[in-house]
Design a protein around this motif. Structure first.
Motif, short mmCIF file in Angstrom:
data_model
loop_
_atom_site.label_atom_id
_atom_site.label_comp_id
_atom_site.label_asym_id
_atom_site.label_seq_id
_atom_site.Cartn_x
_atom_site.Cartn_y
_atom_site.Cartn_z
N ALA A 63 12.61 -35.26 18.49
CA ALA A 63 12.42 -36.33 17.51
C ALA A 63 13.75 -37.00 17.18
O ALA A 63 13.82 -38.24 17.07
N ILE A 64 14.79 -36.22 17.05
CA ILE A 64 16.12 -36.80 16.78
C ILE A 64 16.59 -37.60 17.99
O ILE A 64 17.18 -38.68 17.84
N ALA B 131 14.99 -40.88 17.90
CA ALA B 131 15.62 -41.76 16.91
C ALA B 131 16.88 -42.39 17.48
O ALA B 131 17.14 -43.59 17.27
N PHE B 132 17.66 -41.61 18.22
CA PHE B 132 18.87 -42.18 18.82
C PHE B 132 18.53 -43.22 19.89
O PHE B 132 19.25 -44.20 20.05
N LEU C 254 15.93 -45.14 19.74
CA LEU C 254 15.56 -46.31 18.94
C LEU C 254 16.81 -47.04 18.44
O LEU C 254 16.86 -48.28 18.46
N PHE C 255 17.82 -46.30 18.00
CA PHE C 255 19.08 -46.93 17.57
C PHE C 255 19.73 -47.68 18.73
O PHE C 255 20.32 -48.75 18.54
N ASN D 133 24.81 -43.68 22.00
CA ASN D 133 23.51 -43.16 21.55
C ASN D 133 22.72 -42.56 22.71
O ASN D 133 22.03 -41.56 22.54
#
Length: 91
Positions: free
Chosen positions: A10-11, A14-15, A17-18, A45
């Protein structure tokens, strides 16, 4: 242990997505320097996301890929800076 792997993935998502958000700045950056910094942010990222996926799946070969990608990202920054200085684009 499954919760830990899920959290790492999940993390990593998120990266990613960043990184996608940073790619918008590559497309719409007002200056070339903004675009280069955005490419570096997206690359960093991506390296972090690959490392987190390596930890989640316990695959050390992904770390080699992340290391090579990080080195290429760094060399791209150096090459662009050298090109920009030689072209006279430094203020």
């Amino acid at each position: 242990m499954v919760e830990f792997e899920t959290a790492l993935l999940a993390i990593a998502a998120a990266f990613v997505l960043f990184a996608v958000v940073a790619l918008y700045r590559v497309y719409d950056g007002p200056t070339t320097h903004d675009r280069v910094i955005a490419v570096n942010v997206a690359g960093t990222n991506t390296v972090i996301a690959i490392t987190l996926v390596a930890a989640a799946f316990q695959q050390s070969t992904f770390l080699d890929v992340a290391l090579v990608y990080a080195l290429l990202n760094f060399l791209l920054s150096i090459a662009f800076s050298k090109f920009n200085v030689e072209r006279g684009g430094v203020l």
